[in-house]
Enzyme design. Structure first.
Site, PDB file in Angstrom:
ATOM      1  N   SER A   1      48.492 -19.792  41.626  1.00 13.47           N
ATOM      2  CA  SER A   1      49.695 -20.616  41.486  1.00 13.47           C
ATOM      3  C   SER A   1      49.327 -22.103  41.551  1.00 13.47           C
ATOM      4  O   SER A   1      49.903 -22.924  40.838  1.00 13.47           O
ATOM      5  CB  SER A   1      50.714 -20.283  42.578  1.00 13.47           C
ATOM      6  OG  SER A   1      50.156 -20.506  43.850  1.00 13.47           O
TER       7      SER A   1
ATOM      8  N   ASP B   1      40.214 -20.523  36.802  1.00 16.88           N
ATOM      9  CA  ASP B   1      41.684 -20.508  36.792  1.00 16.88           C
ATOM     10  C   ASP B   1      42.231 -21.449  35.724  1.00 16.88           C
ATOM     11  O   ASP B   1      43.188 -21.122  35.012  1.00 16.88           O
ATOM     12  CB  ASP B   1      42.222 -20.924  38.165  1.00 16.88           C
ATOM     13  CG  ASP B   1      41.622 -20.098  39.279  1.00 16.88           C
ATOM     14  OD1 ASP B   1      41.034 -19.053  38.979  1.00 16.88           O
ATOM     15  OD2 ASP B   1      41.733 -20.511  40.453  1.00 16.88           O
TER      16      ASP B   1
ATOM     17  N   LYS C   1      43.821 -21.557  50.117  1.00 19.02           N
ATOM     18  CA  LYS C   1      42.394 -21.888  50.249  1.00 19.02           C
ATOM     19  C   LYS C   1      42.137 -23.350  50.593  1.00 19.02           C
ATOM     20  O   LYS C   1      41.075 -23.698  51.085  1.00 19.02           O
ATOM     21  CB  LYS C   1      41.586 -21.429  49.041  1.00 19.02           C
ATOM     22  CG  LYS C   1      41.899 -22.103  47.728  1.00 19.02           C
ATOM     23  CD  LYS C   1      41.026 -21.510  46.643  1.00 19.02           C
ATOM     24  CE  LYS C   1      41.282 -22.139  45.282  1.00 19.02           C
ATOM     25  NZ  LYS C   1      42.672 -22.015  44.808  1.00 19.02           N
TER      26      LYS C   1
HETATM   27  C1  GLA Z   1      39.687 -19.467  43.293  1.00 19.75           C
HETATM   28  C2  GLA Z   1      38.949 -20.555  42.535  1.00 19.75           C
HETATM   29  C3  GLA Z   1      38.221 -19.949  41.342  1.00 19.75           C
HETATM   30  C4  GLA Z   1      37.345 -18.779  41.776  1.00 19.75           C
HETATM   31  C5  GLA Z   1      38.124 -17.784  42.621  1.00 19.75           C
HETATM   32  C6  GLA Z   1      37.269 -16.705  43.200  1.00 19.75           C
HETATM   33  O1  GLA Z   1      40.713 -18.954  42.519  1.00 19.75           O
HETATM   34  O2  GLA Z   1      39.839 -21.540  42.084  1.00 19.75           O
HETATM   35  O3  GLA Z   1      37.488 -20.938  40.688  1.00 19.75           O
HETATM   36  O4  GLA Z   1      36.213 -19.250  42.442  1.00 19.75           O
HETATM   37  O5  GLA Z   1      38.809 -18.432  43.682  1.00 19.75           O
HETATM   38  O6  GLA Z   1      36.722 -15.922  42.196  1.00 19.75           O
END
Ligand code: GLA
Length: 457
Positions: free
Chosen positions: A146, A190, A234
């Site tokens: 998102s 992403d 994250k």
């Molecule tokens: C997040 C990050 C991605 C990737 C994933 C794990 O979504 O933005 O670039 O590293 O985690 O695969």
């Protein structure tokens, strides 16, 4: 003509949602929007935590997306943001002068990352103020990207409002970089899928240089996303960046062990290439070089012949400066084996030699086991959910996205989807009132969706 995000009319079947956003915009600001930008979330089918190591991944866009209704003006420098979801507060600032605070994952900071990306790239002489209403239905903090969808959508809106047309590839790179203003050091998966997705096909995404190839998923199976209901943002913790740093150390220690100038390396994939190793050989090298026990910071510094202060510059990031222990053997094992699983998955899809579903499912489940045991980016509830999915008829199931919570993706035989969903609802959601309350948006079957676009009014 370079491949730029399309500018078109609002798709008819989506008209109602756009009308709602338009009406809310009108009520709030007193005039209608001039255009919409939209960018979707994604589900990663396989290839977790390897994009920032330089390895390819295999995601698809989902239908859930971020839509921003925009009007713009050269007579004001104001960015005014409002969100259809009342739990996200209004925000305003000047487009000429704003700051994005690191590790402050408030929603508008992701918007500002997108704005900043375009301003840094295009350096427009005349800045335009933007008035925006944001609507999103990608579940937040759940591994469906998102936040990147918001960054990409804001970048696209800023681009269009300032009269630019930038190629999708370029936009993917800009957004992968500018999202880092928030503090997390993600790879480019992403953003690339958000811009480059195409309806009906998953994408194999390779990096440096960025390129995508369609992957036709085999018929006979459906991908079902289930949310563990454990939220993980994250940018609010250092979990993600610690893994990025561990991978960087793996790259540098392999480089030094093999006589390369280790300071030149930040990504495992680059070292592998420099040494001319296959992924299988690389796994042997991991066993040769790394011990299974965690490395202390002191040990790493001694090996690389640097002080902790120097290590901070060559390897660490702001929120990993105090980390004292690094599980290099296990992280490296995950990265090389996962990179290999992506290639196998793609090969099986391409060759489609008949009864492939079981093999693809096995790769997905192996990926989860590696994320859980070697990369340690799962959590108890998510592991439980994956187990329930497998017991409920999935051919393969795994966490998707960054992990530590969020969603699982399962591959389910087409004729068993209903049964699968009802079993998972019964065994994972119904047993816990907080999960049961979210079940309607927490479980959905998904098809590969389309990429970011501008819609005219
Ligand atoms: C997040 C990050 C991605 C990737 C994933 C794990 O979504 O933005 O670039 O590293 O985690 O695969």
């Amino acid at each position: 003509m370079e491949d730029v995000p399309p500018v078109s009319d609002i798709p008819q079947q989506k008209q109602k949602r756009y009308d709602d956003i338009k009406n809310t915009f009108l009520k709030k600001y007193g005039n209608p929007p001039e255009f919409f930008a939209r960018a979707s979330g994604r589900v990663n089918i396989i290839g977790e935590h390897i994009d920032y190591c330089g390895y390819s991944v295999l995601p698809m866009a989902i239908e859930q997306d971020i839509i921003i209704a925009v009007s713009h003006s050269s007579t004001t420098d104001k960015i005014m943001l409002s969100n259809m979801n009342p739990s996200y507060q209004d925000f305003q600032c000047s487009i000429k002068d704003f700051t994005i605070s690191k590790s402050d994952p408030q929603w508008f900071n992701y918007f500002l990352c997108g704005v900043k990306g375009i301003l840094e790239y295009a350096k427009p002489n005349a800045l335009r103020g933007m008035t925006c209403m944001v609507s999103g239905n990608v579940p937040a903090s759940s591994g469906l990207s998102s936040s990147s969808a918001l960054v990409c959508c804001a970048a696209l809106a800023t681009m269009y409002a300032h009269g630019y047309s930038i190629a999708k590839k370029e936009l993917s790179g800009i957004c992968a970089q500018c999202e880092r203003h928030i503090g997390t050091e993600g790879g480019g998966m992403d953003q690339a899928i958000s811009f480059m997705a195409q309806e009906g096909t998953a994408k194999h995404i390779e990096f440096s240089p960025l390129r995508t190839t369609n992957v036709r998923l085999p018929g006979g199976a459906v991908f079902v996303v289930t949310n563990s209901c454990v939220e993980m943002n994250k940018a609010a913790t250092s979990f993600f960046n610690i893994r990025v740093v561990e991978c960087r150390l793996v790259a540098q220690i392999i480089a030094k062990s093999k006589g390369l100038n280790w300071r030149d390396y930040k990504r495992i994939g680059d070292v592998q290439k420099a040494l001319g190793l296959s992924l299988e050989d690389a796994l042997v090298v991991v066993k040769e070089i790394f011990h299974k026990e965690p490395y202390t910071k002191e040990e790493v510094c001694t090996f690389l012949e640097v002080t902790p202060e120097q290590l901070a510059k060559t390897t660490l990031s702001t929120n990993t400066l105090t980390v004292q222990s690094f599980k290099l053997h296990d992280r490296a094992t995950h990265v090389f084996s996962e990179a290999n699983r992506v290639l196998q998955y793609k090969r099986i899809c391409d060759e489609n030699p008949g009864d492939v579903l079981q093999r693809l499912g096995t790769l997905m489940t192996e990926s989860h086991v590696s994320c859980r045991d070697m990369y340690e980016c799962s959590c108890t509830d998510l592991d439980k959910l994956v187990d329930i999915c497998l017991e409920s008829g999935a051919l393969g199931s795994r966490l998707t996205g960054a992990g530590w919570g969020g969603c699982a993706v399962s591959m389910v035989p087409m004729d068993q989807v209903e049964q699968f969903i009802s079993k998972v609802k019964e065994n994972y959601y119904a047993v816990e009132p907080s999960r049961a309350a979210k079940v309607s948006s927490a479980v959905f079957a998904t098809q590969p969706g389309g990429g970011a676009a501008i819609y005219k009014m």
